[in-house]
Design an enzyme around this catalytic site. Structure first.
Site, mmCIF file in Angstrom:
data_model
loop_
_atom_site.group_PDB
_atom_site.id
_atom_site.type_symbol
_atom_site.label_atom_id
_atom_site.label_comp_id
_atom_site.label_asym_id
_atom_site.label_seq_id
_atom_site.Cartn_x
_atom_site.Cartn_y
_atom_site.Cartn_z
ATOM 1 N N TYR A 167 -8.506 -131.625 42.834
ATOM 2 C CA TYR A 167 -9.106 -130.384 42.335
ATOM 3 C C TYR A 167 -8.034 -129.384 41.916
ATOM 4 O O TYR A 167 -8.103 -128.783 40.847
ATOM 5 C CB TYR A 167 -9.982 -129.799 43.438
ATOM 6 C CG TYR A 167 -10.701 -128.514 43.095
ATOM 7 C CD1 TYR A 167 -11.869 -128.524 42.348
ATOM 8 C CD2 TYR A 167 -10.213 -127.289 43.564
ATOM 9 C CE1 TYR A 167 -12.544 -127.348 42.060
ATOM 10 C CE2 TYR A 167 -10.875 -126.108 43.271
ATOM 11 C CZ TYR A 167 -12.045 -126.144 42.525
ATOM 12 O OH TYR A 167 -12.700 -124.972 42.234
ATOM 13 N N LYS A 171 -7.402 -127.988 38.151
ATOM 14 C CA LYS A 171 -7.540 -126.565 37.876
ATOM 15 C C LYS A 171 -6.239 -125.967 37.336
ATOM 16 O O LYS A 171 -6.277 -125.052 36.500
ATOM 17 C CB LYS A 171 -7.981 -125.823 39.139
ATOM 18 C CG LYS A 171 -9.421 -126.110 39.546
ATOM 19 C CD LYS A 171 -10.410 -125.762 38.445
ATOM 20 C CE LYS A 171 -11.851 -125.739 38.919
ATOM 21 N NZ LYS A 171 -12.810 -125.462 37.839
#
Length: 300
Positions: A167, A171
């Site tokens: 993640y 991001k």
């Protein structure tokens, strides 16, 4: 009259959570919204159709789209849905995401690939399709496209969060993508910015850190949407390539990496020379990575 009257804006991951808040706010400001989501409601209905129906019931204009934006063809289908439904596309809010949290030594390939596909490729595929449309439009009309893109990053991508290697990497990639897109698309009159929202979402509510408490609920996902609406408005046209943290009533502007110390000489270093010299880089700071920001701490 709203600030976005007549604009056509597509929102990914808009069936629930922050994305749904975005879609509802944009529609309330007069935008015609394409609600994209692959998910379902608790009773098994299409989340996109349910959200679009709720917007229409409230007096707004919206259509549902179930394109898989983590695929090349899905990104193109989303853009085509906007054009076939409303004849235009003025904004793209990229919000869809999933989590597959795991310590990196325990993460399996599918968990890495799934998060990269939905977050990073799921940003790039619709962006590429929309940008091709806007570039062609600018060439045909001889005028700037006047479009706006809002990407969704996270502080996990800025600082790195334990248990979120996939993640955080995705991001961080979104911030880099936003800066590249801002540079490449500026010539066509397209702004591209990224936000890092702090709020309760279906992905974070289980953590127990985001209780409403008394008074103003700083964790309400509806708090994020007005700034997205602003970034989709022509009032923000000169703002591009920027990253913001949005939380409650606070909007923070972040700057890219900045040099904070350096070593310099007119000849090549040796390892032996760098052993004592490198301490100068950390004279006024710890050599260790700073702690991850406390999301519950008050804004300084």
């Amino acid at each position: 009259m709203g600030e976005l009257d007549g604009k056509v804006i597509a929102v990914t991951g808009a069936g629930r959570g922050i994305g749904l808040s975005h879609a509802q706010l944009l529609a309330s400001e007069g935008a015609r919204v394409v609600v994209n989501d692959l998910g379902t409601t608790p009773d098994g209905r299409s989340a996109a159709a349910a959200a679009a129906g709720a917007i229409r019931a409230s007096g707004g204009t919206a259509v549902a789209d179930d394109s898989d934006i983590s695929t090349w063809s899905g990104g193109e289908s989303l853009v085509e849905k906007a054009l076939s439904s409303f004849g235009a596309l003025d904004g793209l809010v990229l919000n869809a995401g999933i989590i597959r949290d795991r310590m990196l030594v325990n993460m399996v390939e599918d968990e890495w690939d799934a998060v990269m596909a939905v977050h990073l490729k799921g940003h790039f595929a619709p962006l590429r399709a929309a940008s091709a449309h806007w570039r062609q439009l600018a060439k045909e009309t001889g005028r700037p496209a006047g479009a706006h893109v809002v990407m969704t990053s996270s502080e996990a991508g800025l600082y790195g969060n334990v248990g979120q290697a996939n993640y955080s990497a995705a991001k961080a990639g979104i911030v880099g993508l936003a800066m590249v897109a801002a540079r490449e698309l500026e010539r066509y009159g397209i702004s591209v910015n990224a936000i890092c929202p702090r709020s309760r979402t279906p992905m974070t509510e289980h953590l127990g850190l985001f209780d409403a408490g008394e008074g103003f609920d700083r964790w309400d996902p509806d708090n994020i949407a007005p700034f997205v609406g602003y970034l989709c408005s022509d009032a923000s046209s000169e703002i591009t390539g920027r990253t913001f943290v949005v939380h409650g009533g606070t909007v923070s502007l972040l700057e890219p990496w900045q040099e904070v110390a350096h070593l310099d000489r007119d000849s090549r270093w040796t390892v032996a020379e760098l052993i004592p010299a490198a301490a100068e880089l950390f004279r006024d700071r710890s050599p260790a990575l700073a702690p991850f920001p406390d999301p519950t701490a008050a804004h300084a």
